[in-house]
Design an enzyme around this catalytic site. Structure first.
Site, short mmCIF file in Angstrom:
data_model
loop_
_atom_site.label_atom_id
_atom_site.label_comp_id
_atom_site.label_asym_id
_atom_site.label_seq_id
_atom_site.Cartn_x
_atom_site.Cartn_y
_atom_site.Cartn_z
CD GLU A 98 7.32 -0.56 30.54
OE1 GLU A 98 7.80 -1.68 30.78
OE2 GLU A 98 6.36 -0.07 31.19
CB SER A 214 -3.20 2.13 35.87
OG SER A 214 -2.00 2.85 35.73
P1 PGA Z 1 0.88 -1.22 34.88
O1 PGA Z 1 1.66 -1.88 33.64
O2 PGA Z 1 -0.19 -2.19 35.27
O3 PGA Z 1 1.92 -1.03 35.94
O4 PGA Z 1 0.30 0.07 34.39
C1 PGA Z 1 0.99 -2.55 32.63
C2 PGA Z 1 1.95 -3.02 31.57
O5 PGA Z 1 2.92 -2.31 31.28
O6 PGA Z 1 1.79 -4.11 30.99
#
Ligand code: PGA
Length: 253
Positions: A98, A214
């Site tokens: 991100e 996920s």
């Molecule tokens: P998520 O995020 O488990 O919601 O896919 C993982 C992360 O961004 O570290």
């Protein structure tokens, strides 16, 4: 080689003080007496100190979600390693997808963060991962190699053994689409080999490589059964004490 499993909860931009304290207290309760694995929480900066208070003496460790390389100065919007330490943090997530995608942090900037964290005694958790286009274009290993080589530039072996790597395919983050255990293992093995070439096999054997994207109660056991998966970096499922508890207490299969 047996590496100690590490389960990280990345709370991203969620929780104000009250919910952060409740969540931390619930998670800390389930970690009491855990001897064979490490649990690390990465709450927002604003609640780090309060969460530190909630998990004191429970063995749960804290991480910041990002970190600057300078101790102080004119860096509006940044947080320094000293501030993270002062708030009770022991580690910092660096190079999360991100940060790379939304805030355009590049490999050079991310490398400064990694070295900055190490210079102040914080454990960097360096995240790498390919996008869906890159995977479909057969670029996965090339992208991962670039991210690892530049992210770790200038990091010496003694610091490398303390550094944590996280493979997080961008297409699996927050999408409900986990990489299969075979896909994840393939990239983890590639990363470990790469580190063996950059340092020494002994260093590569010691470092922990987490999988993220996920991770849920129903896929953690299969992921943790893979040879080169040493833990998980969990987003969505770490915001619920019950599901994160199940992830922490993954079953060895
Ligand atoms: P998520 O995020 O488990 O919601 O896919 C993982 C992360 O961004 O570290």
């Amino acid at each position: 080689m047996k590496r100690r499993p590490l389960l990280v909860g990345n709370w991203k931009m969620h929780t104000t003080v009250l919910d952060a304290c409740h969540l931390a207290a619930d998670i800390a309760k389930t970690c009491l007496g855990l001897e064979d694995r490490d649990v690390l929480l990465a709450p927002p900066f604003t609640v780090l100190s309060q969460v530190a208070h909630m998990v004191a003496e429970t063995g749960v460790l804290l991480a910041a979600q990002n970190v600057c390389w300078e101790a102080q100065g004119a860096f509006t919007g940044e947080i320094s390693p000293l501030m993270v330490l002062d708030a009770g943090g022991a580690a910092a997530i660096v190079g999360h997808s991100e940060r790379r995608q939304i805030f355009h942090e590049d490999n050079v900037l991310i490398n400064k963060r990694v070295r900055g964290a190490l210079a102040f005694g914080l454990v960097p958790i360096l995240c790498v991962g390919e996008t869906l286009d890159e995977r479909e274009g057969g670029q996965t290993f090339k992208i991962i190699e670039e991210q690892i080589r530049s992210g770790l530039a200038g990091v010496v072996a003694a610091d490398m053994v303390e550094t944590v790597l996280a493979y997080e395919p961008v297409w699996a983050i927050g999408t409900g689409k986990t990489a299969t255990k075979e896909q994840a293992q393939e990239v983890h093995a590639f990363i470990r080999n790469l580190v063996a070439g950059m340092y020494e096999k002994d260093v590569a054997d010691q470092i922990r490589i987490l999988y993220g994207g996920s991770v849920k109660p129903d896929n953690i056991d299969a992921l943790m059964a893979q040879d080169d998966i040493d833990g998980a970096l969990v987003g969505g499922a770490a915001l619920n004490a019950e599901s994160f508890e199940r992830i922490i207490h993954f079953h060895k299969i």
